[in-house]
Each structure stands twice: as C-alpha cells, then as structure tokens.
Design a protein around this motif. Structure first.
Motif, PDB file in Angstrom:
ATOM      1  N   LEU A   1       0.831  -1.202   0.000  1.00  0.00           N
ATOM      2  CA  LEU A   1       0.000   0.000   0.000  1.00  0.00           C
ATOM      3  C   LEU A   1       0.871   1.260   0.000  1.00  0.00           C
ATOM      4  O   LEU A   1       0.553   2.265  -0.642  1.00  0.00           O
ATOM      5  CB  LEU A   1      -0.902  -0.038   1.246  1.00  0.00           C
ATOM      6  N   LEU A   2       2.018   1.171   0.721  1.00  0.00           N
ATOM      7  CA  LEU A   2       2.904   2.334   0.828  1.00  0.00           C
ATOM      8  C   LEU A   2       3.785   2.532  -0.413  1.00  0.00           C
ATOM      9  O   LEU A   2       4.273   3.630  -0.664  1.00  0.00           O
ATOM     10  CB  LEU A   2       3.825   2.183   2.057  1.00  0.00           C
ATOM     11  N   LEU A   3       3.972   1.448  -1.169  1.00  0.00           N
ATOM     12  CA  LEU A   3       4.899   1.493  -2.307  1.00  0.00           C
ATOM     13  C   LEU A   3       4.621   2.636  -3.288  1.00  0.00           C
ATOM     14  O   LEU A   3       5.536   3.378  -3.660  1.00  0.00           O
ATOM     15  CB  LEU A   3       4.881   0.134  -3.021  1.00  0.00           C
ATOM     16  N   PRO A   4       3.332   2.838  -3.720  1.00  0.00           N
ATOM     17  CA  PRO A   4       3.092   3.933  -4.676  1.00  0.00           C
ATOM     18  C   PRO A   4       3.100   5.323  -4.019  1.00  0.00           C
ATOM     19  O   PRO A   4       3.083   6.332  -4.720  1.00  0.00           O
ATOM     20  CB  PRO A   4       1.708   3.612  -5.240  1.00  0.00           C
ATOM     21  N   MET A   5       3.110   5.374  -2.664  1.00  0.00           N
ATOM     22  CA  MET A   5       2.963   6.664  -2.005  1.00  0.00           C
ATOM     23  C   MET A   5       4.147   7.599  -2.318  1.00  0.00           C
ATOM     24  O   MET A   5       3.942   8.769  -2.635  1.00  0.00           O
ATOM     25  CB  MET A   5       2.829   6.471  -0.491  1.00  0.00           C
ATOM     26  N   LYS A   6       5.402   7.063  -2.273  1.00  0.00           N
ATOM     27  CA  LYS A   6       6.579   7.923  -2.503  1.00  0.00           C
ATOM     28  C   LYS A   6       6.587   8.511  -3.914  1.00  0.00           C
ATOM     29  O   LYS A   6       6.696   9.730  -4.078  1.00  0.00           O
ATOM     30  CB  LYS A   6       7.866   7.137  -2.211  1.00  0.00           C
TER      31      LYS A   6
ATOM     32  N   LYS B   1      -4.969   2.827 -12.786  1.00  0.00           N
ATOM     33  CA  LYS B   1      -4.096   1.685 -13.120  1.00  0.00           C
ATOM     34  C   LYS B   1      -3.312   1.250 -11.870  1.00  0.00           C
ATOM     35  O   LYS B   1      -3.208   0.061 -11.584  1.00  0.00           O
ATOM     36  CB  LYS B   1      -3.098   2.076 -14.221  1.00  0.00           C
ATOM     37  N   ILE B   2      -2.773   2.252 -11.158  1.00  0.00           N
ATOM     38  CA  ILE B   2      -1.979   1.945  -9.952  1.00  0.00           C
ATOM     39  C   ILE B   2      -2.857   1.233  -8.919  1.00  0.00           C
ATOM     40  O   ILE B   2      -2.490   0.207  -8.355  1.00  0.00           O
ATOM     41  CB  ILE B   2      -1.395   3.250  -9.325  1.00  0.00           C
ATOM     42  N   SER B   3      -4.064   1.810  -8.679  1.00  0.00           N
ATOM     43  CA  SER B   3      -4.902   1.302  -7.570  1.00  0.00           C
ATOM     44  C   SER B   3      -5.560  -0.042  -7.870  1.00  0.00           C
ATOM     45  O   SER B   3      -6.026  -0.714  -6.967  1.00  0.00           O
ATOM     46  CB  SER B   3      -5.961   2.330  -7.192  1.00  0.00           C
ATOM     47  N   GLU B   4      -5.615  -0.423  -9.129  1.00  0.00           N
ATOM     48  CA  GLU B   4      -6.274  -1.696  -9.453  1.00  0.00           C
ATOM     49  C   GLU B   4      -5.358  -2.896  -9.284  1.00  0.00           C
ATOM     50  O   GLU B   4      -5.826  -4.022  -9.151  1.00  0.00           O
ATOM     51  CB  GLU B   4      -6.829  -1.660 -10.885  1.00  0.00           C
ATOM     52  N   GLU B   5      -4.021  -2.680  -9.348  1.00  0.00           N
ATOM     53  CA  GLU B   5      -3.113  -3.826  -9.255  1.00  0.00           C
ATOM     54  C   GLU B   5      -1.894  -3.497  -8.406  1.00  0.00           C
ATOM     55  O   GLU B   5      -0.842  -3.152  -8.913  1.00  0.00           O
ATOM     56  CB  GLU B   5      -2.651  -4.262 -10.657  1.00  0.00           C
ATOM     57  N   LEU B   6      -2.067  -3.612  -7.099  1.00  0.00           N
ATOM     58  CA  LEU B   6      -0.916  -3.432  -6.212  1.00  0.00           C
ATOM     59  C   LEU B   6      -0.312  -4.810  -5.948  1.00  0.00           C
ATOM     60  O   LEU B   6      -1.041  -5.782  -5.727  1.00  0.00           O
ATOM     61  CB  LEU B   6      -1.362  -2.788  -4.894  1.00  0.00           C
TER      62      LEU B   6
END
Length: 842
Positions: free
Chosen positions: A96-101, A193-198
């Motif tokens: 969950l944190l990976l795309p945050m930065k 796109k990001i939120s559909e496949e973490l």
C-alpha cells in the motif's frame, strides 16, 4: 451489505482472501468485539438489536489446571499462526505504501497524478501502522523461533494494544479515504491503473512471489487486524497458566483491545450506511424491511426505512425494463416527532378487515399444490415456460398471503397530527421496530422539515442503501436455497435466568411459514419468580420452516391496559431471540439442547425434529388393555359404551372451560401433561376426573387429538379412504351428497357414532369463533388429517414426497371433514334408515 469481521478464524498459514467491498461503498466498517463467538452470534443483532455480549473463551484463567506441556505447545502454535499472518499483513501495508513515494514526488511537479492533500487523505496513518507492526513482528519473531518454556512476550502485546489510538484515527478517516480513492480513480487513469493492481509480496517460504490486490481491498486490512489480534489474545490467555508472568500483561492487552473495539462500535453499526444531507450532516440507515400498511382502508405493502433521525415509508415505483429503479416516498416522520400511543390512548382505528383463517389456509394449500407441480415439472424436465408460469402464479398467491395474513397492529404517531397503522404477523417484528426507534430517540434529536430536494435525495438513496432486497416470499428463493423443514419440531422450554426482579413470566414459540412468522405454542405463566422452571414440551408443525423464535413475556393482569386496536391486554416483552433450524443439527433422533440469549436473559431449551413421513405412522398398541393405539370397536365393547370414555370426558371438559379459549385445538398443549393424561386413561385410573379438572385445557385438547392420531387405523377407516378422496372431488352437488352420506353409512357403528359425536362438538366450538378464533375451516385443518390419514401400510401407497402428501392428500382430508362440518345436522338413526340410494336424478 453487512461487514462482520474477525469471526472467521485466523489462518495458521496467514492466507487471507481479499474481501471485496460493494461498489461505491459508503459503508462504515463494523468491528466485531466478540471474536471468540461463532459468526452467527457475533453478527450484531441479525436484525434483532439483541446483541450478544462479548464473553471470554471457555476455560479462561483455568490454564493452571491444564497439562503444562500441552499448554506451552498450544501457545507456540497460536503464536506461529499469528506470526505468519502478521508477516502477510506487513507485506500488504508495504504494498500500500509502495506507490505513495512516487505519487508524492509527482505532486509537486507540473503534472501531478494526485495532490498532496489527496495523498495524505488516502494513505492516512498507513506509515505509522506499518512501523508499529514491523517493530512488533521483529521483536516477536526470534522469541517464537527460539522457543522455550521461559519465553515471555506479553509486554509486546501490551505495547501493541497501547498504540491502538492510531487505528482509531485510521477508522475515523476510512470512509473519506475510500471516497477520495474512488473519485481519483474516476478522474485519473494513471491512478486507476496503480490502484487496481498493487503487488503484495508472498511469505518467505511461499512459492508465490507476488499476488495482485486492489487498493480498496488493502485499505480494508487494518480494520480487520485489531479483531484478529484480540482473537489471538483470547487464545493465548486460554493456554497461559494464571501464574505465568505473561498472564496479567495479556489480560491488560485484551482489556485495552476490547475497550477500543467497544468505543469504535458505539459509532459504527453494521446496518448503518451513510447518506449526506444537503446541509452536510450524516444520516445513516439503521434498519429497513417490508411492512403492510393499512392505508385508506386497504392493505398496502411498503418498504420502511429507519434512518438515524427519521422514519421513511416508501414504495417501489413501477419502471420500464432497463430503467434504474426508484422509491417513491409515501410519508416520513422525524424521530423527534414520533411517538407510540399507548394501547389505551390510541384512538379507535378504522375497522381492520381480517381475512378469515380458512381463506388463508386455502391459499396455503394452493401454494403447496403449485410447489408440487413445479417440482414435478422440474423432475420431468418440463418446459421452462410452464415452470415460469407456475412460479408467477405461486408468487401472486404468496404475495396475497403476505398482504392479508398480518393482524397485529403497530401504530406510529406524529405528534404534529397524523397517525399511521402497520399490521404485522408477529410481536417479534413489532418489538424490533419499536426498540430500534426508541434506541435512536435516546440521542438529542431535533425536529425538522425536509425540503422537496432533501426528500428527493433521501428517497433516492434508499435503493442503494436498502439491506432487504426481496419481498419475503418463498418463490423469490433460488433453487439451491434450503426449502426448509417439513414435519414436526419437538421443543422443550426448560427454564430462564437473568431477570432482575420477580414477575409473572411465560414464553411463546414462533416459526416461519410461507415467508412470515406465526405463533405456535405458549408456556404456562410461572408466577412471581426470577427463575421460571417451565420444563414444558411442545410439538410444532413445520411448513418449510427455517427459523425458531422464542419470546419471553411478563403477563399483565391489569384490565385497564386494553389495546383498542384488537381488544387484547398487552403483555410486556422481556426478551426475544431467534435461531436457525439447521437440518443437519436438528434431524437427529436425540434431543439437541441449546440456550438463546435475549437482553441479558437466557432461556434454556431442547429440540428434536420428526420428518413428516415418520409422523404419519399409526402404531397399534401392543397392550390391548389401554385405549391409545387400540381399535375403537375393542374399546367401546370393553367399556359397553357407544363413544369411548376418553372422547366423552375430553369433549365435556373442553366445552365446560375451553370453548372460549383462543386457538383451542390449534395451540399445542404441554407434551408432558398430555403424556400424563394418556397414561392415566390407559390405566383407567380412578383419579381421571380430578386430574382433568386441574389440567391445562390445551393439554386436554391435545390428548383428544393424540387419541385419534394414535388409532391403529383412522376413525374413517383405511378401507373407505380412497372412496372419501374420490367423493370429495365430485363436482356435482347431488352426486357428492349421495356419495358422502353413503360412505358415512358404510362406517362401523362405533366409528360412525363417535364421528357424529365429535362433529357436533366441533360445530359448537366454531359457534364461539368471534371469541376463540376457531372457524369450521380451522377445525377441519386440525382434525381432517387426524381422522382420515391412512395407517402405515395403507399410506405407503399414497406417499410420494413428504411435502407432496401435505399438499394434495391433506387438502382433500381437510375438505372431507369441512364438508361434514358445514352439513346440516346428521343423525345416526336417520342415516341408518336411509340405507337405499335416493339419487335417481344423478
């Protein structure tokens, strides 16, 4: 949709199915604060509002008495399983944190994917939660890997519990985080796109390196986690000796966790789904369901919605195929203005047109017959069009039944003027609605008037928010759903505990039938006690039933508390509860003991089920000296009587003090009383008359029914049964009259005289129908199968499906008795005189 978390066991492998959230989810999570309970108990209320208080697991604190080695091994197993699921949880938080930065990095560029505010809202407190659990995992892991008897880890759980405030902040923000993520997905393809496949890392020793999960599902994980930790604390305490240094630390951690869950649950309810008013206030749906409203003198089916501050009555609009369905608001009452008039205060309502019982019974028969036809069509691989036509007919009949059977008044009054009247089929529903409204009215509510726009918005939200989607009729059920149980449920109501002060107490039993609940039995009133001991057994007929309800009442003897709607004294409900009738659990030959909890009151009861084909058996008695299970001709000859003594005495007693009893012959007597009377009659005991005068009248009525049911062959005989079935089916009145009278003349004299004696008695009972609510049709329904049902050898020829026999054969058996009950008086001597056919005109 309800969310009931944590009732599922944590998995030793730590495998978790990502739980899907409903589209456009505006649902606040509900955190289960009773994790050791079975799912159906911990699902708050199940529409009832009678939640089950959280109780520690069995054996809490008795660890010292357990085998120490086994206890330590169990502690290690519990911790290993939790550690594995903790590893997965940390991996999920990392994903969950990976795309945050990268999202934060682009936020300050000329082409941001999301603004800093949006990122802050969506990922609120995730970093903090991650750090708490990473530290906890890193500290616990070596302790479990280098396990020995002196390992202590209670301080780790205590520290974890002390940081739960972070979760409170997360939960408070959860709904806004979801809404923001959803809006950003709709407006930004990159974020979608990001939120559909973490990508979530698999456990260290797993073959799978990654799994794909949506952001929505991952945001949901922290909500689930607190309950899981609490579940583990319960299990650890169970296997920790009371003198172990970890024990007080784990107890403290459990107390903090449970207090946290309780405080969260005060603000969150599984039924409450939020809708924001134009003024920006949050209004939540608490309860909804279908009720019958008496409007302008006729019955209308309404969908009623109870929000946190308003009760709204609506109906579904008719819309063209493919168009979005909408509700139409009929009326609303702000809860600040809503009052329940006490029975004696309520103004006299317009006369409620009550459908005669025999019409309701006829409709049930029709529905059963259509059900059988549908089953036959399916078995014969019939045309789907024919099946659809039958189902449509069944729905129409069931809808009619649903609309016309309720008769219990439930009045809602707006203190500014208008009253509204609903009719319910059960006191259970009435008290559920009343309690739910009264709970909400304890809060500081303001009176208001909705503008037309606000009303439109609120009514518009009903379709999406509703939790009850289908009208409760059986034709709405899918083919793979349980058809329910057909047969007899034997229930012993043992005792009740938990009353604060002495009262006059009794219980009633209800089961569902044809989509609604009906009252089937009632215990005697136990006077002036806090611990009633009824120990009464009842036999309840089931017609596709799936649930049993027990209601506990305090008897009111105050004649001034009369309900003007139905002229009955209103008794106070002390508690109510419901259990599912699980076919596997119930269909054993042994008694199954259970406890039902209701408002702090516990009612203990036992039950067992007899299928219809088992209950159809007539078993001749091995002892010919008694009266039960012995041929009627043998009994009358031995007694030198025309009508058996047992029949005469029971009839006399019912006419003396039971003829005005509501539901006489329909309401079950206590089975133990009936068995006691049976034994006394079989032994021809001198004290029969004393015992009869002291016995509850429903037990005497039950003894009479049992006598006819246990005859080795029916009163109207096996030999003539097929002819009775053919005779009642004749459509020409004269031919039918001829045939039916001829059949009576063909009966052996003891059978005929007893039948005519009983016939006159039942007619006298029906004359009191305005008081006892027992019509001729009601009595025919009770006695028809008892007097006509063939004995075992004969019935095999007629028997197909258990429910099939109940529709076709029973319908005919009821019709035969009804024919004679509606016939002008028939005398034995006249019948015997007219031994010749008098029907030359047929």
């Amino acid at each position: 949709t309800d969310f009931n978390y944590g009732a599922d066991e944590y998995d030793a492998e730590g495998n978790e199915e990502p739980k899907a959230l409903p589209e456009g989810s505006e649902t606040m999570p509900y955190i289960d604060e009773s994790p050791t309970m079975s799912p159906q108990l911990s699902a708050r209320g199940q529409d009832s509002g009678d939640g089950v208080s959280p109780t520690p697991a069995d054996g809490l604190g008795t660890g010292g008495e357990r085998d120490a080695g086994k206890g330590l091994e169990m502690r290690k197993l519990v911790l290993s399983g939790f550690l594995a699921s903790e590893e997965i949880y940390i991996n999920q938080l990392e994903a969950l944190l990976l795309p945050m930065k990268p999202l934060k990095a682009t936020a300050t560029t000329s082409q941001p994917v999301l603004t800093l505010q949006q990122i802050e809202t969506i990922f609120y407190k995730i970093q903090d939660i991650y750090e708490i659990h990473k530290e906890f995992y890193d500290s616990l892991c070596p302790k479990v890997q280098q396990w020995d008897s002196n390992v202590t880890m209670g301080h780790l759980f205590q520290k974890l519990a002390s940081q739960l405030g972070v979760y409170k902040a997360f939960v408070d923000n959860y709904k806004i985080a979801l809404e923001t993520a959803e809006k950003c997905s709709q407006s930004n393809y990159q974020f979608q796109k990001i939120s559909e496949e973490l990508k979530v890392k698999g456990p260290k020793d797993s073959k799978e390196s990654h799994t794909s999960v949506t952001m929505e599902a991952l945001l949901y994980k922290p909500i689930d986690r607190v309950t899981r930790s609490t579940l583990v604390l319960h299990d650890l305490l169970k296997h920790t000796p009371a003198d172990h240094p970890d024990y007080p630390l784990l107890q403290d951690a459990l107390r903090i966790s449970q207090n946290f869950l309780s405080s969260i649950n005060e603000d969150i309810d599984p039924r409450r789904t939020a809708v924001t008013t134009p003024k920006g206030e949050t209004r939540q749906l608490v309860k909804d369901g279908f009720l019958v409203e008496l409007s302008e003198g006729s019955r209308k089916l309404r969908h009623v919605f109870l929000f946190t501050d308003v009760l709204l009555c609506a109906k579904l609009k008719k819309t063209a195929v493919g168009k979005h369905q909408q509700y139409d608001c009929k009326w609303y009452v702000p809860l600040a203005d809503l009052v329940f008039p006490s029975p004696e205060e309520s103004e006299h309502c317009p006369q409620v047109h009550v459908i005669p019982d025999h019409e309701l019974e006829d409709m049930k028969m029709k529905i059963s017959a259509i059900k059988s036809e549908v089953q036959k069509e399916k078995a014969n691989k019939g045309q789907s069009r024919a099946i659809e036509r039958l189902k449509k007919k069944m729905f129409e009949n069931e809808f009619w039944l649903l609309l016309n059977s309720p008769a219990i008044p439930f009045r809602i009054h707006n203190r500014n003027g208008k009253s509204y009247l609903f009719l319910l089929s059960s006191d259970y529903e009435r008290s559920e609605w009343r309690e739910a409204i009264q709970r909400l009215q304890k809060k500081d509510l303001q009176a208001f008037v909705l503008s037309s726009v606000e009303l439109q918005v609120l009514t518009g939200s009903c379709f999406k928010l509703r939790t009850v989607h289908n009208i409760p009729v059986t034709s709405n059920k899918d083919d793979d759903e349980s058809p329910g149980l057909y047969g007899f449920l034997h229930v012993i109501v043992h005792s009740a505990k938990g009353f604060k002060q002495s009262a006059n107490l009794y219980c009633t039993l209800e089961v569902d039938s044809f989509g609604y609940f009906v009252s089937k039995a009632k215990t005697r009133v136990f006077r002036d006690t806090t611990e009633p001991q009824w120990n009464e057994e009842f036999e309840i007929e089931l017609e596709g039933s799936q649930s049993l309800r027990i209601l506990c009442y305090e008897k009111c003897y105050d004649k001034t508390k009369l309900n003007k709607d139905n002229n009955e004294i209103v008794d106070k409900i002390m508690g109510k509860g419901q259990i599912q009738l699980d076919p596997q659990a119930v269909q054993t030959k042994n008694w199954h003991m259970d406890v039902i909890e209701m408002n702090g009151i516990k009612v203990e009861f036992s039950m067992k089920f007899t299928s219809r084909d088992m209950s159809l058996k007539r078993t001749p008695s091995k002892k010919q000296t008694g009266v039960f299970g012995v041929k009627i001709s043998v009994v009358t000859k031995r007694e030198r009587s025309k009508v058996p003594y047992i029949v005469r005495q029971c009839v006399e007693e019912v006419e003396k003090r039971g003829i005005e009893e509501v539901g006489i012959y329909r309401i079950s007597g206590v089975a133990t009383d009936i068995q006691a009377l049976k034994a006394v009659f079989d032994a021809n005991n001198k004290d029969i008359l004393v015992m009869l005068s002291d016995m509850d009248i429903n037990a005497i009525a039950g003894t009479l029914k049992l006598y006819f049911r246990e005859l080795p062959e029916p009163l109207l005989t096996d030999r003539l049964y097929p002819a009775f079935m053919e005779g009642i089916a004749l459509s020409d009145p004269a031919a039918k009259e001829n045939c039916m009278m001829h059949l009576l003349r063909s009966l052996p004299d003891p059978n005929l005289i007893t039948f005519l004696f009983l016939l006159e008695h039942l007619k006298r009972v029906a004359e009191k129908e305005p008081i006892n609510k027992m019509s001729l049709h009601n009595l025919a329904t009770v006695f028809g199968p008892t007097l006509l049902r063939p004995s075992e050898g004969e019935s095999k020829a007629h028997l197909t499906l258990a429910s099939d026999i109940w529709s076709h054969d029973v319908m005919a058996q009821v019709q035969v008795l009804l024919y004679y009950l509606q016939h002008p008086p028939i005398s034995f001597s006249e019948l015997k005189r007219n031994t010749l056919y008098f029907s030359t005109d047929v």
